[in-house]
Design an enzyme around this catalytic site. Structure first.
Site, PDB file in Angstrom:
ATOM      1  CB  CYS A 146      -0.881  -0.015   1.249  1.00 39.43           C
ATOM      2  SG  CYS A 146      -1.931   1.446   1.422  1.00 39.43           S
TER       3      CYS A 146
ATOM      4  CD  GLU B 126      -6.824   1.502  -3.987  1.00 36.28           C
ATOM      5  OE1 GLU B 126      -6.965   2.510  -3.261  1.00 36.28           O
ATOM      6  OE2 GLU B 126      -5.729   0.912  -4.097  1.00 36.28           O
TER       7      GLU B 126
HETATM    8 ZN    ZN Z   1      -3.597   1.236  -0.107  1.00 40.47          ZN
END
Ligand code: ZN
Length: 215
Positions: free
Chosen positions: A126, A169
């Site tokens: 991420c 997301e």
């Molecule tokens: Zn992320």
């Protein structure tokens, strides 16, 4: 729906962010904005500002580079995310991870639900947790419901790696980070990943580090 003449606080914030050219600064884990559910988009940004914001998210995602970026990752608490994956991976990786190219998409007010019971576990990372990756078991197939940037309804089934991106997301917009769903013992630095765990699947990592894979 905000009246077009009234500038909302979110609109002020986005205008301020867009005042500087180039990619937007990405906020990292520890910032509370990543832990709050984002507000549904309901006209807080006028169409022209929304278009500029989406373009800035796209530039930021590509520059990072990443395959998805949620508005909360640039500090904006709105349910908007962008995804795009050219999937430049070797054939064996593409097959194992079902990583097929995903064109640029804008997800407004997305939500997902699993389709079937199949789960898939792979390393993911991420942009808001830089330097680390971990194995996350996710639904292999999900039904996404959202709007696009023009307000048109989206109702689509995603499979494989694109399904993983959609879940990652959308989770961001619910205040959830991938580490919340990860196998803790799979945590690996980017350096360790590059040195040891570039295989198409995480089976060898699971044996060596001592964590379970689904199925
Ligand atoms: Zn992320």
């Amino acid at each position: 729906m905000a009246s077009p003449s009234a500038r909302t606080p979110l609109a002020e914030q986005v205008e301020e962010l867009l005042a500087a050219d180039g990619p937007l600064p990405i906020v990292s884990a520890g910032d509370p904005v990543l832990r709050r559910p984002a507000e549904s988009y309901d006209g807080q940004l006028a169409p022209e500002l929304l278009a500029r914001f989406v373009q800035a998210l796209r530039v930021t995602m590509r520059t990072a580079p990443g395959v998805g970026l949620a508005a909360v990752q640039v500090g904006v608490g709105l349910r908007i995310a962008v995804i795009e994956d050219p999937a430049p991976v070797p054939e064996e990786v593409r097959v194992a991870r079902e990583r097929v190219p995903q064109p640029f998409r804008v997800l407004v007010n997305p939500s997902y639900e699993p389709v079937g019971a199949r789960r898939a576990a792979f390393f993911e990372g991420c942009l808001s947790v830089p330097g680390w990756q971990a194995v996350v078991a996710r639904h292999a197939e999900v039904r996404l419901r959202a709007r696009d940037e023009h307000g048109r309804a989206v109702d689509e089934v995603f499979t494989g790696w694109p399904a993983r991106i959609v879940q990652h997301e959308t989770d961001h917009l619910d205040g959830v980070l991938y580490v919340d769903r990860a196998e803790p013992r799979s945590l690996a630095s980017n350096e360790a990943m590059a040195a040891r765990w570039t295989q198409p699947t995480p089976e060898a990592a699971a044996r060596a580090l001592g964590f379970e894979l689904p199925g």
